[in-house]
Design a protein around this motif. Structure first.
Motif, PDB file in Angstrom:
ATOM      1  N   UNK A 129       8.143   3.858   1.995  1.00  0.00           N
ATOM      2  CA  UNK A 129       9.341   3.374   2.674  1.00  0.00           C
ATOM      3  C   UNK A 129      10.296   2.702   1.686  1.00  0.00           C
ATOM      4  N   UNK A 130       9.755   1.945   0.739  1.00  0.00           N
ATOM      5  CA  UNK A 130      10.591   1.304  -0.280  1.00  0.00           C
ATOM      6  C   UNK A 130      11.349   2.376  -1.073  1.00  0.00           C
ATOM      7  N   UNK A 131      10.665   3.439  -1.460  1.00  0.00           N
ATOM      8  CA  UNK A 131      11.323   4.519  -2.206  1.00  0.00           C
ATOM      9  C   UNK A 131      12.399   5.193  -1.360  1.00  0.00           C
ATOM     10  N   UNK A 132      12.090   5.420  -0.070  1.00  0.00           N
ATOM     11  CA  UNK A 132      13.087   6.001   0.833  1.00  0.00           C
ATOM     12  C   UNK A 132      14.331   5.108   0.883  1.00  0.00           C
ATOM     13  N   UNK A 133      14.132   3.804   1.058  1.00  0.00           N
ATOM     14  CA  UNK A 133      15.252   2.866   1.153  1.00  0.00           C
ATOM     15  C   UNK A 133      16.085   2.853  -0.120  1.00  0.00           C
ATOM     16  N   UNK A 134      15.417   2.824  -1.259  1.00  0.00           N
ATOM     17  CA  UNK A 134      16.139   2.793  -2.531  1.00  0.00           C
ATOM     18  C   UNK A 134      16.940   4.083  -2.736  1.00  0.00           C
ATOM     19  N   UNK A 135      16.357   5.217  -2.379  1.00  0.00           N
ATOM     20  CA  UNK A 135      17.079   6.486  -2.503  1.00  0.00           C
ATOM     21  C   UNK A 135      18.264   6.546  -1.541  1.00  0.00           C
ATOM     22  N   UNK A 136      18.057   6.084  -0.312  1.00  0.00           N
ATOM     23  CA  UNK A 136      19.126   6.056   0.687  1.00  0.00           C
ATOM     24  C   UNK A 136      20.276   5.180   0.194  1.00  0.00           C
ATOM     25  N   UNK A 146       0.862  -1.182   0.000  1.00  0.00           N
ATOM     26  CA  UNK A 146       0.000   0.000   0.000  1.00  0.00           C
ATOM     27  C   UNK A 146       0.900   1.234   0.000  1.00  0.00           C
ATOM     28  N   UNK A 147       0.304   2.414   0.015  1.00  0.00           N
ATOM     29  CA  UNK A 147       1.068   3.667  -0.101  1.00  0.00           C
ATOM     30  C   UNK A 147       2.202   3.771   0.924  1.00  0.00           C
ATOM     31  N   UNK A 148       1.932   3.442   2.181  1.00  0.00           N
ATOM     32  CA  UNK A 148       2.965   3.526   3.212  1.00  0.00           C
ATOM     33  C   UNK A 148       4.147   2.613   2.937  1.00  0.00           C
ATOM     34  N   UNK A 149       3.855   1.418   2.418  1.00  0.00           N
ATOM     35  CA  UNK A 149       4.928   0.482   2.060  1.00  0.00           C
ATOM     36  C   UNK A 149       5.785   1.064   0.933  1.00  0.00           C
ATOM     37  N   UNK A 192       6.555   1.960  15.964  1.00  0.00           N
ATOM     38  CA  UNK A 192       5.306   1.178  15.884  1.00  0.00           C
ATOM     39  C   UNK A 192       4.725   1.229  14.471  1.00  0.00           C
ATOM     40  N   UNK A 193       4.787   2.381  13.823  1.00  0.00           N
ATOM     41  CA  UNK A 193       4.314   2.541  12.449  1.00  0.00           C
ATOM     42  C   UNK A 193       5.097   1.627  11.508  1.00  0.00           C
ATOM     43  N   UNK A 194       6.431   1.616  11.640  1.00  0.00           N
ATOM     44  CA  UNK A 194       7.276   0.779  10.779  1.00  0.00           C
ATOM     45  C   UNK A 194       7.001  -0.706  10.980  1.00  0.00           C
ATOM     46  N   UNK A 195       6.864  -1.108  12.244  1.00  0.00           N
ATOM     47  CA  UNK A 195       6.606  -2.528  12.520  1.00  0.00           C
ATOM     48  C   UNK A 195       5.197  -2.944  12.095  1.00  0.00           C
ATOM     49  N   UNK A 196       4.265  -1.993  12.050  1.00  0.00           N
ATOM     50  CA  UNK A 196       2.928  -2.308  11.535  1.00  0.00           C
ATOM     51  C   UNK A 196       2.994  -2.579  10.036  1.00  0.00           C
ATOM     52  N   UNK A 197       3.837  -1.838   9.333  1.00  0.00           N
ATOM     53  CA  UNK A 197       4.001  -2.055   7.890  1.00  0.00           C
ATOM     54  C   UNK A 197       4.787  -3.325   7.592  1.00  0.00           C
ATOM     55  N   UNK A 198       5.863  -3.544   8.347  1.00  0.00           N
ATOM     56  CA  UNK A 198       6.779  -4.661   8.104  1.00  0.00           C
ATOM     57  C   UNK A 198       7.002  -5.419   9.405  1.00  0.00           C
ATOM     58  N   UNK A 199       6.063  -6.306   9.759  1.00  0.00           N
ATOM     59  CA  UNK A 199       6.086  -6.971  11.068  1.00  0.00           C
ATOM     60  C   UNK A 199       7.312  -7.835  11.346  1.00  0.00           C
ATOM     61  N   UNK A 200       7.971  -8.339  10.303  1.00  0.00           N
ATOM     62  CA  UNK A 200       9.151  -9.180  10.521  1.00  0.00           C
ATOM     63  C   UNK A 200      10.414  -8.360  10.683  1.00  0.00           C
ATOM     64  N   UNK A 201      10.265  -7.043  10.720  1.00  0.00           N
ATOM     65  CA  UNK A 201      11.414  -6.171  10.902  1.00  0.00           C
ATOM     66  C   UNK A 201      11.523  -5.175   9.767  1.00  0.00           C
ATOM     67  N   UNK A 202      11.369  -3.898  10.073  1.00  0.00           N
ATOM     68  CA  UNK A 202      11.373  -2.882   9.022  1.00  0.00           C
ATOM     69  C   UNK A 202      12.629  -2.883   8.165  1.00  0.00           C
ATOM     70  N   UNK A 203      13.785  -3.020   8.765  1.00  0.00           N
ATOM     71  CA  UNK A 203      15.007  -2.982   7.961  1.00  0.00           C
ATOM     72  C   UNK A 203      15.121  -4.248   7.101  1.00  0.00           C
ATOM     73  N   UNK A 204      15.016  -5.397   7.725  1.00  0.00           N
ATOM     74  CA  UNK A 204      15.195  -6.653   6.990  1.00  0.00           C
ATOM     75  C   UNK A 204      14.125  -6.858   5.927  1.00  0.00           C
ATOM     76  N   UNK A 205      12.876  -6.783   6.315  1.00  0.00           N
ATOM     77  CA  UNK A 205      11.776  -7.075   5.406  1.00  0.00           C
ATOM     78  C   UNK A 205      11.622  -5.992   4.333  1.00  0.00           C
ATOM     79  N   UNK A 206      11.719  -4.747   4.730  1.00  0.00           N
ATOM     80  CA  UNK A 206      11.557  -3.659   3.762  1.00  0.00           C
ATOM     81  C   UNK A 206      12.711  -3.636   2.766  1.00  0.00           C
TER      82      UNK A 206
END
Length: 111
Positions: free
Chosen positions: A47-54, A41-44, A84-98
Motif C-alpha cells: 500500500x505504501x508503494x501504491x501511495x507513493x506511485x500515485x 509487513x508485505x501488505x503495508x 475492511x482489509x485497509x482498516x485492518x492494516x491501518x486502523x487509524x484510517x488508511x488514507x491518513x495513517x498510510x
C-alpha cells in the motif's frame, strides 16, 4: 517536531507528517509506523508503494475511495472487503495513517 532515524533527525509537522518529502526512506517509514503502533509487513509495504506511485503521478494523495477501489480491483475483493482489509492494516484510517508512513502530505478533502 522531529523523529530520529539512524542517528539523523527528520523534521515532521505537529501531526507527524514529513516536512520534506525527500526525507522519506524505508527506514523513516518503519520509524513512523512504529510510532503509529504498526509493524510493517508485505501488505503495508504494498500500500505504501501504491501511495507513493500515485502521488508521483498525480501530485496528490488519494482519498480512501480511490484506495478502496484500487485494492478491490487488485485483490479481487468487493469494496466492503477491501475497506475492511485497509482498516485492518491501518486502523487509524488508511488514507491518513498510510500516507503518513509513505512520507506523503496529509490527505485533504474526503479521507
Amino acid at each position: 517536531m522531529a523523529i530520529e532515524v539512524n542517528g539523523m533527525s527528520v523534521e515532521t509537522d505537529e501531526n507527524g507528517y514529513l516536512v520534506n518529502l525527500d526525507d522519506w526512506t524505508e527506514e523513516v517509514a518503519v520509524k513512523i509506523a512504529e510510532d503509529e503502533g504498526i509493524a510493517m509487513e508485505a501488505g503495508h509495504w504494498d500500500l505504501v508503494k501504491f501511495l507513493r506511485n500515485y502521488y508521483k503521478e498525480y501530485q496528490i494523495a488519494p482519498a480512501v475511495k480511490v484506495l478502496t477501489k484500487a485494492v478491490a480491483s487488485e485483490k479481487g475483493m468487493d469494496k466492503k472487503e477491501a475497506s475492511e482489509f485497509l482498516y485492518a492494516l491501518f486502523p487509524k484510517g488508511p488514507a491518513l495513517q498510510a500516507c503518513k508512513i509513505a512520507g506523503l502530505p496529509k490527505p485533504t478533502g474526503c479521507v
